[in-house]
Enzyme design. Structure first.
Site, PDB file in Angstrom:
ATOM      1  N   ASP A   1      38.576  -6.829 -12.611  1.00  0.00           N
ATOM      2  CA  ASP A   1      37.610  -7.689 -11.919  1.00  0.00           C
ATOM      3  C   ASP A   1      38.031  -9.158 -11.989  1.00  0.00           C
ATOM      4  O   ASP A   1      38.903  -9.535 -12.779  1.00  0.00           O
ATOM      5  CB  ASP A   1      36.233  -7.486 -12.583  1.00  0.00           C
ATOM      6  CG  ASP A   1      35.078  -7.691 -11.618  1.00  0.00           C
ATOM      7  OD1 ASP A   1      35.279  -8.356 -10.584  1.00  0.00           O
ATOM      8  OD2 ASP A   1      33.983  -7.195 -11.911  1.00  0.00           O
TER       9      ASP A   1
ATOM     10  N   ASP B   1      30.038  -5.624  -3.652  1.00  0.00           N
ATOM     11  CA  ASP B   1      28.930  -5.294  -4.562  1.00  0.00           C
ATOM     12  C   ASP B   1      27.721  -4.824  -3.773  1.00  0.00           C
ATOM     13  O   ASP B   1      26.748  -4.358  -4.350  1.00  0.00           O
ATOM     14  CB  ASP B   1      28.552  -6.525  -5.400  1.00  0.00           C
ATOM     15  CG  ASP B   1      29.452  -6.680  -6.613  1.00  0.00           C
ATOM     16  OD1 ASP B   1      30.152  -5.710  -6.956  1.00  0.00           O
ATOM     17  OD2 ASP B   1      29.452  -7.767  -7.212  1.00  0.00           O
TER      18      ASP B   1
HETATM   19  C1  GLA Z   1      31.325  -7.754 -10.600  1.00  0.00           C
HETATM   20  C2  GLA Z   1      31.750  -6.446  -9.983  1.00  0.00           C
HETATM   21  C3  GLA Z   1      30.730  -5.378 -10.318  1.00  0.00           C
HETATM   22  C4  GLA Z   1      30.603  -5.242 -11.805  1.00  0.00           C
HETATM   23  C5  GLA Z   1      30.232  -6.585 -12.415  1.00  0.00           C
HETATM   24  C6  GLA Z   1      30.269  -6.529 -13.924  1.00  0.00           C
HETATM   25  O1  GLA Z   1      30.229  -8.275  -9.977  1.00  0.00           O
HETATM   26  O2  GLA Z   1      31.904  -6.580  -8.616  1.00  0.00           O
HETATM   27  O3  GLA Z   1      31.121  -4.154  -9.753  1.00  0.00           O
HETATM   28  O4  GLA Z   1      31.799  -4.763 -12.349  1.00  0.00           O
HETATM   29  O5  GLA Z   1      31.126  -7.617 -11.997  1.00  0.00           O
HETATM   30  O6  GLA Z   1      30.001  -7.736 -14.505  1.00  0.00           O
END
Ligand code: GLA
Length: 721
Positions: A471, A541
């Site tokens: 990430d 997301d």
């Molecule tokens: C980001 C990612 C999510 C998740 C969060 C965790 O927003 O896109 O899928 O992994 O971080 O903090």
């Protein structure tokens, strides 16, 4: 195929359906002649057509000619008043340059690009060397054409052949020109939760610039630019694509000149850029994938998908079955312990799920997003028995284990920051700008990348891990490295990206059996640079199946379906509060690398049954998702339907997904015409048990029964004799 005609000094690069022609004009400049449908090597004809733009080398009058010369690498402050491709600033501050042809060579294969993602193999390459008349800059232009493809891969390298340093204030990857600017420009813009939304607007005079200044390719603007003729649709008409194989701050420009010609360029963003080249040093710019389609946008997308799968994504993964994962992030966020995870893991048994992914929150003091980033060791207070306990539980249920990291980041409340506060990007005397309460590590520094590598590889070595989610949840501010001298601060953004590539390269080489998935607050770094290391990327997301239809549609303009990680999540949806039937959520997610993002233990019996069906169905279609051709049929941006189909290369199998996006008072079936089938073949539709020829299905279509808002339909078609 690449040819050179000596007499007229004409280069002809041919892909499957395009010709790219340029020549060395009478004044020694490399001049663009043609980029588009197939043409012949009519050297004398092209030379005559190009001649009016070339300067008279005996007195260098730039007016009326030179200033509009179609350039393959445009220079600055010497009669071309449009955007230059490179600016070479010498020690005395002088910036005028004039790049002229010196030599060329043609060879099989791709150029070597070390430290950056690139086309891996195949093709034939033309390497042209230019030299600046006024500085020791030597420029190498690389062009790789592939016989089985409509893409052309380009980049440029700048070498300092002198004995004194100079500064590059811009060093784009490519420049090309088209004789007119009568196009609409397509950009894939967006924001968090709404990435890669196609926006198409006619070009006017002057310059349009698509860019990111965030240190990452960004949610806001994808490193892709499309050019569409007025009659261009999904299936017809001419269009071009320009896609950077790059994941950092970028710029792509389209400039319509006073006489209506169009110049296209792009590469590393030159905003506050400055790259010092010492004697003998070389700057290598990222590759750009140009693509030409005479048959609409759909064909452009299929060409990009094939190219990325065949030549960019790692061959061990490009066509390999992807695991069906369950990720607990939306179910628990930071709020979990062994028991909560075990519930989900146990509930996965028998559902056809392959991998359990433990997301954010497992390490350091990471109970909220204020702490822990940078401390890549397990929080045993939270997870009793450490990772092993969770992995054992997965194994007991027949699951593999995946783990989340955010390697480029640090919280001030972390052991790493306490030990090395100077490793975070900052400048003394300048207030720190935080996002999600975190700072960015200075990946221009080798010791920082090495340290993160050591920490991560220890976890990956000591545990049985099959999948990593990488990430990246904030952008770069302060634009300053404590480790760079003042005259190299302009290198920070690109060096940061090189540091990310270095870590990704080392980890993926050291752990070839681990499938890495990219992510950046959803799809904030969805580009072919990342796809070189990570065969799939978390698309967004936003997991709402209405919004996802749009995001996946936009993403498919230049990335393959298999690169999009797509999960079924809970309803009401956490981001939009919309409720969409479980079956529809599954149908939309099945058009990518499929999985779940919810608490399996809280699913109803009916949802469990549907999950079993979805994972079993996915086994039937994942070959198509990995290897097939995508045809977009009804656009979620303009139609009441979202409808896409995937057809196998041999046209024996097809898979269609339709989602009703807006309820309308129409209780009769609607007809949708299919695409991409073989007119000569007969197809059996599994769900309706009907048989029809490809010709009928494409020219007449299929009736979609009445569906209420957000209901969906999937169809599996197979050839019958
Ligand atoms: C980001 C990612 C999510 C998740 C969060 C965790 O927003 O896109 O899928 O992994 O971080 O903090």
């Amino acid at each position: 195929m690449i040819t050179f005609e000596k007499k007229t000094r004409l280069f002809h690069l041919r892909g499957k359906n395009y010709s790219y022609l340029m020549y060395v004009n009478q004044a020694g400049f490399l001049q663009t002649l043609h980029y588009g449908g197939i043409a012949e090597s009519d050297g004398e004809f092209f030379a005559a057509q190009g001649a009016p733009f070339a300067p008279d080398a005996s007195n260098w009058n730039f007016d009326m000619s030179f200033s509009e010369m179609p350039s393959e690498y445009a220079f600055f402050a010497h009669g071309d008043f449009r955007e230059p491709t490179a600016i070479v600033s010498r020690e005395d501050g002088g910036v005028a340059s004039r790049f002229r042809y010196v030599s060329h060579k043609i060879y099989r294969g791709v150029p070597e690009v070390s430290g950056m993602p690139h086309a891996r193999s195949g093709g034939e390459t033309l390497e042209i060397t230019l030299k600046d008349d006024f500085s020791p800059a030597e420029i190498k232009l690389n062009y790789t054409a592939f016989e089985d493809s409509d893409v052309l891969v380009r980049n440029a390298e700048i070498l300092n052949t002198g004995d004194r340093p100079f500064m590059l204030k811009r060093a784009f990857s490519f420049c090309t020109e088209l004789p007119d600017g009568k196009f609409s420009l397509m950009r894939l813009h967006g924001t968090w939760g709404a990435e890669r939304s196609p926006d198409v607007k006619p070009l006017g005079y002057g310059t349009v610039r698509l860019q990111s200044m965030r240190g990452t390719s960004s949610h806001q603007m994808n490193p892709f630019m499309g050019l569409l003729r007025a009659n261009c649709t999904e299936d017809e008409g001419e269009c071009y694509g320009f896609q950077l194989v790059y994941s950092g701050s970028f710029a792509l420009t389209a400039e319509v000149s006073p006489i209506g010609r169009l110049r296209l360029q792009g590469g590393v963003n030159d905003m506050n850029f400055g790259w010092k080249l010492e004697a003998g040093e070389r700057f290598v710019s990222p590759q750009t994938v140009l693509c030409y389609s005479a048959d609409g946008l759909g064909n452009l997308s299929r060409e990009y998908a094939d190219f990325l799968r065949n030549y960019v994504i790692h061959p061990d993964y490009a066509f390999r079955r992807r695991p069906v994962v369950v990720n607990h992030w939306e179910a628990t966020e930071f709020n979990y312990d062994n028991e909560k995870l075990f519930e989900i893991i146990d509930a996965a048994k028998g559902l056809g799920i392959d991998t359990f992914v433990m997301d954010d929150g497992w390490f350091g003091a990471r109970d909220t997003d204020f702490a822990g980033l940078g401390d890549w060791y397990v929080n045993e207070k939270k997870l009793k028995g450490g990772l092993k306990a969770v992995i054992d539980r997965c194994k007991k249920n027949g699951l593999k284990f995946g783990l989340w990291f955010e390697p480029e980041m640090v919280n001030e409340d972390s052991d790493l920051y306490r030990a090395h506060p100077d490793w975070a990007i900052h400048q003394d005397g300048v207030a720190l700008c935080r996002a999600r309460n975190q700072l960015v590590l200075d990946f221009t520094r080798k010791e920082v990348v090495d340290h993160i590598y050591e920490m991560m590889s220890k976890v990956l070595k000591e545990n049985d891990i099959g999948y990593v989610k990488w990430d990246m949840n904030r952008h770069i501010t302060e634009n300053f490295s404590a480790a760079l001298p003042p005259d190299r601060q302009g290198e920070l953004m690109h060096r940061f990206t090189l540091g990310v590539y270095d870590l990704a390269d080392r980890l993926t080489r050291a752990f070839p059996e681990i499938l890495f998935e990219g992510c950046a607050s959803g799809g904030g770094r969805f580009d072919s640079g990342m796809l070189y290391y990570f065969p799939q990327i978390w698309t967004s997301d936003d997991t709402d199946a209405y919004e996802r239809a749009k995001i996946q549609w936009g993403t498919s303009i230049c990335y393959p379906l298999s690169s999009m990680s797509c999960h079924v999540s809970v309803c009401p949806n956490l981001q939009t509060h919309r409720t969409i039937p479980f079956a529809t959520r599954g149908a939309v997610a099945s058009l990518g690398a499929f999985g779940y993002e919810l608490n399996l233990a809280e699913m109803s019996a009916e949802e469990r049954e549907l999950t079993k069906k979805q994972t079993a169905d996915y086994l039937k279609t994942d070959e198509l998702i990995l290897k097939g051709d995508l045809y977009r049929i009804c656009s979620p941006f303009t139609d009441d339907w979202f409808c896409e189909m995937v057809v196998s290369k041999d046209k024996k199998n097809a898979y269609l997904v339709c989602e009703r996006l807006r309820g309308v008072p129409l209780y009769l079936p609607q007809t949708v015409r299919l695409k991409g089938l073989d007119p000569e073949k007969k197809y059996f539709i599994e769900e309706t048990k009907l048989t029809a020829s490809g010709r009928t299905l494409m020219n007449h279509g299929i009736a979609i029964p009445y569906l209420t808002e957000y209901e969906s339909m999937i169809l599996h078609l197979r050839e019958i004799k």
